[in-house]
Design a protein around this motif. Structure first.
Motif, mmCIF file in Angstrom:
data_model
loop_
_atom_site.group_PDB
_atom_site.id
_atom_site.type_symbol
_atom_site.label_atom_id
_atom_site.label_comp_id
_atom_site.label_asym_id
_atom_site.label_seq_id
_atom_site.Cartn_x
_atom_site.Cartn_y
_atom_site.Cartn_z
ATOM 1 N N UNK A 136 0.834 -1.208 0.000
ATOM 2 C CA UNK A 136 0.000 0.000 0.000
ATOM 3 C C UNK A 136 0.869 1.260 0.000
ATOM 4 N N UNK A 137 1.806 1.322 -0.921
ATOM 5 C CA UNK A 137 2.760 2.432 -0.961
ATOM 6 C C UNK A 137 2.077 3.755 -1.238
ATOM 7 N N UNK A 138 1.127 3.754 -2.141
ATOM 8 C CA UNK A 138 0.458 5.002 -2.510
ATOM 9 C C UNK A 138 -0.290 5.587 -1.322
ATOM 10 N N UNK A 139 -1.057 4.742 -0.612
ATOM 11 C CA UNK A 139 -1.768 5.225 0.568
ATOM 12 C C UNK A 139 -0.796 5.772 1.601
ATOM 13 N N UNK A 140 0.279 5.021 1.863
ATOM 14 C CA UNK A 140 1.228 5.448 2.888
ATOM 15 C C UNK A 140 1.842 6.798 2.535
ATOM 16 N N UNK A 141 2.299 6.965 1.315
ATOM 17 C CA UNK A 141 2.948 8.213 0.922
ATOM 18 C C UNK A 141 1.980 9.390 0.998
ATOM 19 N N UNK A 142 0.757 9.191 0.507
ATOM 20 C CA UNK A 142 -0.224 10.277 0.530
ATOM 21 C C UNK A 142 -0.570 10.672 1.957
ATOM 22 N N UNK A 143 -0.759 9.677 2.797
ATOM 23 C CA UNK A 143 -1.128 9.943 4.196
ATOM 24 C C UNK A 143 0.019 10.612 4.943
ATOM 25 N N UNK A 144 1.234 10.127 4.725
ATOM 26 C CA UNK A 144 2.397 10.709 5.394
ATOM 27 C C UNK A 144 2.620 12.152 4.940
ATOM 28 N N UNK A 145 2.517 12.397 3.648
ATOM 29 C CA UNK A 145 2.733 13.752 3.129
ATOM 30 C C UNK A 145 1.661 14.719 3.632
ATOM 31 N N UNK A 146 0.399 14.284 3.611
ATOM 32 C CA UNK A 146 -0.689 15.158 4.049
ATOM 33 C C UNK A 146 -0.591 15.476 5.536
ATOM 34 N N UNK A 147 -0.320 14.454 6.354
ATOM 35 C CA UNK A 147 -0.244 14.687 7.798
ATOM 36 C C UNK A 147 0.966 15.534 8.157
ATOM 37 N N UNK A 148 2.116 15.269 7.539
ATOM 38 C CA UNK A 148 3.307 16.074 7.823
ATOM 39 C C UNK A 148 3.077 17.530 7.446
ATOM 40 N N UNK A 149 2.465 17.767 6.300
ATOM 41 C CA UNK A 149 2.194 19.144 5.860
ATOM 42 C C UNK A 149 1.247 19.839 6.820
ATOM 43 N N UNK A 150 0.186 19.136 7.225
ATOM 44 C CA UNK A 150 -0.789 19.734 8.143
ATOM 45 C C UNK A 150 -0.160 20.041 9.498
ATOM 46 N N UNK A 151 0.624 19.092 10.028
ATOM 47 C CA UNK A 151 1.237 19.302 11.341
ATOM 48 C C UNK A 151 2.272 20.427 11.309
ATOM 49 N N UNK A 152 3.037 20.515 10.244
ATOM 50 C CA UNK A 152 4.013 21.606 10.130
ATOM 51 C C UNK A 152 3.311 22.956 10.064
ATOM 52 N N UNK A 153 2.217 23.021 9.302
ATOM 53 C CA UNK A 153 1.465 24.270 9.221
ATOM 54 C C UNK A 153 0.903 24.659 10.580
ATOM 55 N N UNK A 154 0.364 23.676 11.299
ATOM 56 C CA UNK A 154 -0.172 23.953 12.642
ATOM 57 C C UNK A 154 0.934 24.441 13.571
ATOM 58 N N UNK A 155 2.083 23.768 13.551
ATOM 59 C CA UNK A 155 3.180 24.125 14.460
ATOM 60 C C UNK A 155 3.717 25.519 14.201
ATOM 61 N N UNK A 156 3.713 25.956 12.955
ATOM 62 C CA UNK A 156 4.285 27.256 12.614
ATOM 63 C C UNK A 156 3.276 28.398 12.696
ATOM 64 N N UNK A 157 2.009 28.119 12.425
ATOM 65 C CA UNK A 157 1.006 29.180 12.323
ATOM 66 C C UNK A 157 0.195 29.358 13.600
#
Length: 506
Positions: free
Chosen positions: A376-397
């Protein structure tokens, strides 16, 4: 070897940076964070690393490991919000390394990396790796104990001493020491809950039906070792507090939390207790987000594979006694570890969503194994990228935006140029720990809780001083007194507050 070292170094550095982002712009959140942070500062000020104090009163809620880590951080970075939270970021990063190493041994590089990323990008990990509390240190040592217990179980007990090589004997000894030292430090992080890996190991041995598997653990000798390590701190602490560390720390905060609700976190009636039994099986879908969307799928897969797990080439009954396939034999062990943690906290009356955090590394390994098996590489990559982006935005903003709603922090920022070390200070109807943490960075004294009548008398005494009161009470003061007002939100009580600091300069 060089490639592996580089990968581990990159993971560690990346996790530290990810977890540390934003920790210096968000004020400490009442009540736990300021309590830990201030107790660690008072350890340094007193030169006493055995008995913690908060606001000049004994703080017996938790063992000292987190205070020691924060005190070390203060030596490096000074006494500030970032330094108070930095040890949690380090602990969370070490957990990721442990998961990577364990996952690689049971399933290869993909499983190791995926499991480490799943754990790191889970919501509760994101929150508590940025918090000045004890949870990440508990999770670290519970994970290390689970891993070393797994390794000890997996070593063939059918070989005689003559058939066992010196190298294997040394390796077994290393895992044995790691298991019991981790149990000791898990206890020093947050008490007896750090010993849940013992239950995981015991249940696995019983399930395998092979009592000889327990021989490598030398349980009596090992438990005595763990107790001896804890006793190096515990005995002096008990003596100096006349046993209060046991009666309060174990009696109230361990046994008490099991049989009654603490600070409103849980059920106040037996009927509500029964209704809340599935609490963690519901909140896991928030706590483990975004990966929790795959938990029903993971449960279904594990159920479908149950016969293979129990009896086949990958089953516990077969693999713990011979030459195991490490990727298969781990499943029952990981399930047992997760189940034990969830069952224990489901039965305890006091409930908070993050209590099941020690199960997250095991859940991450389970999910990573199944995702990798299903490619399930596609699911893993999409989920990891989306969550990392969201968490970074939350941490900075988010932190700089919400900081203005923290009343103790804002009052301190407004008044810090007027504060002097020799000042006395008090508060009326707002005695949150954040006041102690922020104002004691400039003032040597301690916070005195008081009512409005006593506050008026307090301000008539000689010498510079200040009092923090509800704005409605801040009237009729001399012209030369400094008055600063803020409006904010009391997170601990969930209500808006209007506060005024009244300062007498001389």
């Amino acid at each position: 070897m060089k490639s592996a070292i580089r990968n581990y170094a990159l993971l560690f550095a990346g996790c530290v940076l990810f977890h540390a982002l934003g920790t210096w712009t968000l004020p400490l959140i009442d009540r736990d964070e300021p309590r830990f942070a201030e107790a660690s500062r008072e350890m340094i000020q007193r030169g006493d690393y055995i008995v913690p104090y908060f606001n000049n009163h004994l703080r017996l809620d938790k063992p000292p490991l987190t205070y020691w880590a924060q005190a070390a951080s203060y030596r490096l970075f000074g006494e500030n919000d970032f330094a108070a939270r930095f040890p949690s970021a380090i602990a969370a990063s070490l957990i990721a390394l442990s998961i990577l190493a364990w996952g690689t041994r049971v399933g290869g590089n993909r499983v190791g990396w995926w499991a480490a990323i799943i754990f790191t990008f889970s919501l509760q990990t994101f929150l508590h790796a940025k918090a000045a509390v004890a949870d990440m240190w508990l999770v670290l040592f519970v994970t290390l104990a689970h891993w070393s217990g797994f390794e000890l179980l997996g070593r063939s007990s059918s070989q005689s001493k003559h058939e066992t090589s010196n190298a294997e004997h040394r390796t077994s000894n290393l895992w044995w020491w790691m298991f019991y030292v981790s149990l000791a430090f898990g206890f020093l992080a947050k008490g007896p809950i750090g010993w849940t890996p013992l239950l995981t190991v015991g249940s696995t041995i019983i399930f395998a039906g092979k009592s000889q598997l327990g021989k490598r653990f030398k349980f009596v000798r090992g438990v005595l070792l763990a107790l001896a390590i804890v006793a190096l701190w515990g005995v002096p602490a008990l003596i100096r507090t006349q046993g209060q560390f046991f009666t309060v720390g174990i009696g109230r905060h361990v046994i008490g939390r099991s049989f009654m609700t603490m600070e409103g976190h849980g059920a106040n009636s037996f009927g509500m207790y029964l209704l809340l039994l599935p609490f963690y099986f519901v909140t896991i879908f928030v706590s483990f987000f975004p990966w929790s969307i795959k938990l029903p799928w993971l449960t279904r897969k594990l159920w479908q594979d149950r016969d293979k797990i129990d009896n086949g080439a990958g089953g516990s009954r077969a693999t713990w006694t011979g030459k195991p396939e490490r990727g298969d034999e781990s499943i029952n062990y990981l399930i047992a570890g997760v189940a034990i943690i969830f069952i224990i906290f489901s039965l305890i009356k006091t409930k908070l969503p993050h209590y099941t955090l020690p199960a997250f590394p095991l859940l991450a390994l389970l999910l990573a194994r199944k995702l990798a098996a299903e490619k399930a590489t596609r699911f893993f990559r999409n989920c990891a990228f989306a969550s990392a982006s969201a968490y970074l935005a939350i941490a900075l903003i988010v932190p700089p935006v919400v900081a203005r709603f923290f009343p103790a922090y804002q009052l301190f920022r407004e008044s810090r140029d007027y504060l002097r070390p020799g000042m006395e200070f008090g508060a009326v109807n707002f005695n949150e720990p954040s006041l102690v943490w922020y104002f004691r960075s400039r003032v040597n004294g301690f916070l005195t809780p008081m009512n409005s009548r006593r506050a008026a008398d307090f301000m008539t005494h000689a010498g510079p001083r200040f009092v923090i009161v509800p704005t409605s009470l801040a009237a009729n003061r001399p012209a030369n007194w400094k008055v600063l007002s803020v409006r904010g939100f009391n997170v601990a009580k969930g209500k808006q507050v209007d506060l005024t600091l009244v300062l007498k300069p001389e």
